[in-house]
Scaffold this active site. Structure first.
Site, mmCIF file in Angstrom:
data_model
loop_
_atom_site.group_PDB
_atom_site.id
_atom_site.type_symbol
_atom_site.label_atom_id
_atom_site.label_comp_id
_atom_site.label_asym_id
_atom_site.label_seq_id
_atom_site.Cartn_x
_atom_site.Cartn_y
_atom_site.Cartn_z
ATOM 1 N N GLU A 323 0.847 -1.199 0.000
ATOM 2 C CA GLU A 323 0.000 0.000 0.000
ATOM 3 C C GLU A 323 0.876 1.241 0.000
ATOM 4 O O GLU A 323 1.504 1.578 1.006
ATOM 5 C CB GLU A 323 -0.922 -0.019 1.218
ATOM 6 C CG GLU A 323 -1.860 -1.227 1.247
ATOM 7 C CD GLU A 323 -2.627 -1.330 2.548
ATOM 8 O OE1 GLU A 323 -3.540 -0.510 2.785
ATOM 9 O OE2 GLU A 323 -2.301 -2.231 3.354
ATOM 10 N N LYS A 326 0.593 4.429 2.736
ATOM 11 C CA LYS A 326 0.669 4.267 4.188
ATOM 12 C C LYS A 326 1.813 5.117 4.739
ATOM 13 O O LYS A 326 2.918 5.134 4.177
ATOM 14 C CB LYS A 326 0.867 2.799 4.567
ATOM 15 C CG LYS A 326 -0.341 1.918 4.265
ATOM 16 C CD LYS A 326 -0.274 0.605 5.021
ATOM 17 C CE LYS A 326 -0.562 0.829 6.503
ATOM 18 N NZ LYS A 326 -0.648 -0.437 7.252
#
Length: 407
Positions: A323, A326
């Site tokens: 991701e 983040k």
């Protein structure tokens, strides 16, 4: 006639056994789920994510919100879904009417087509440093459960809250597991709620953090599930060959010290980053591959911890994708098994085997299966196949004996 009936029964059992094991080969990892985080701007659409989960034969997933696109995409699939109420909403959802409205809007329209099995009320509330938020937790859990009861959904959907392992004041040895004294009062209420509603206690366990904090004293093989001498709890004499199980048993002991013996503990998050900053010595592709490969192997066996060997440990791996949005160190953005483009971050012994048959010039259907191809998993498969083979031989012998007996 009685003997004839016995023979017919044996023949029926023999045929059923043969049919059941005729396609033996793949063992379903029924106690393994995966966290589908979405803090990124480059992830595939939920429909493609569902295809990936289906190809991997993963039937449990957790998301960190109630994204309508995900809930709609997962409808009529075999994926059981745990959804999450964001921390910022807990104050509002203490009110039973607000909770009822939330469930009516975010859960009821999708259920049962989408197999929502759990609602995580917040995430790591006890270790977030917000004492006010902590006071919201139990009233919000009670209100959400009450709304489920009112709508007739409580027998299908469990309510709990994931906790960081930092909620423990002591975790080693496992039998010394104790909650931080600052959370005793609220934790006691959480445990009472879980006991009353027969819901599990969710814990986020990351042996990676322990190793990265003290790599010179903690054996790498112990945290990676690799072969090692392990450790023996001096009080229970239980042997531990990996840190994850030791951490889970420490939580079980901590819960028992609060007066609750029967609550099931599930791992809501665990994983290992494949990349990190200079100071993150454990964050490597090799370690991530070893941890997840070995974790898959253990979950394949549906085994329990040394303290509860007969209760399979349910584990949700973190995470499905890397991701890119983040915050924090580099490791936070590199826990995924997959890159957003669908390629694997590293080889953990997972492959998908698919076959495609065209139904027309413009449409096709495909099926896929997961194969755990590490040598350890192959050994586990061979062991199970051997057991099945000898059970088959045993039934053949019994069948022949019955057939030779006179009426």
């Amino acid at each position: 006639m009685a003997n004839l009936h016995s023979r017919i029964t044996m023949i029926h059992m023999f045929l059923m056994f043969s049919l059941y094991f005729s396609d033996f080969g793949f063992l379903g990892v029924t106690s393994l789920g995966i966290n589908y985080g979405q803090v990124a701007n480059n992830l595939p659409p939920p429909e493609k994510v569902l295809n990936l989960l289906s190809a991997l034969k993963l039937t449990k997933a957790r998301i960190y919100d109630t994204n309508p696109q995900v809930l709609s995409a997962f409808a009529n699939s075999n994926v059981e879904l745990v959804v999450t109420i964001e921390n910022a909403m807990l104050g509002q959802l203490m009110d039973p009417q607000q909770a009822l409205q939330w469930v009516t809007t975010n859960i009821k329209p999708y259920f049962p087509a989408t197999k929502i099995t759990g609602i995580a009320v917040g995430n790591e509330i006890f270790t977030g440093g917000d004492n006010t938020l902590m006071t919201y937790l139990v009233p919000a859990m009670v209100s959400i459960h009450g709304a489920l009861v009112q709508l007739g959904l409580d027998s299908h959907i469990q309510v709990s809250t994931p906790n960081s392992l930092a909620v423990l004041e002591q975790s080693f040895p496992p039998s010394a597991g104790t909650f931080n004294s600052e959370v005793y009062s609220t934790m006691s209420q959480v445990l009472q709620f879980l006991s009353n509603t027969k819901a599990p206690f969710w814990i986020n366990c990351y042996p990676y953090f322990a190793y990265n904090d003290d790599p010179n004293r903690i054996p790498l093989d112990y945290v990676l599930f690799n072969p090692n001498s392990g450790m023996v709890d001096p009080y229970t004499k239980l042997h531990y060959d990996n840190m994850l199980y030791a951490q889970v048993d420490a939580v079980i002991f901590a819960i028992a010290r609060m007066g609750f013996q029967e609550i099931e503990v599930r791992v809501s998050e665990t994983g290992w980053p494949s990349k990190g900053d200079t100071g993150e010595v454990g964050a490597t592709i090799e370690n991530a591959a070893a941890y997840n490969r070995n974790l898959f192997r253990r979950q394949l066996l549906n085994e329990g911890t040394p303290l509860r060997p007969k209760m399979r440990l349910e584990v949700y791996l973190f995470a499905l994708f890397n991701e890119n949005l983040k915050p924090g160190p580099t490791s936070e953005r590199n826990y995924g098994l997959y890159h957003p483009d669908g390629t694997m971050s590293y080889n953990v012994g997972l492959t998908t085997r698919s076959s495609t048959s065209s139904t027309s010039s413009t449409s096709s259907t495909s099926t896929a299966s997961i194969y755990l191809s590490s040598s350890a998993t192959k050994a586990a498969n061979m062991e199970c196949q051997s057991m099945v083979y000898w059970m088959f031989v045993y039934l053949v012998i019994i069948f022949q004996v019955f057939m030779r007996r006179p009426y």
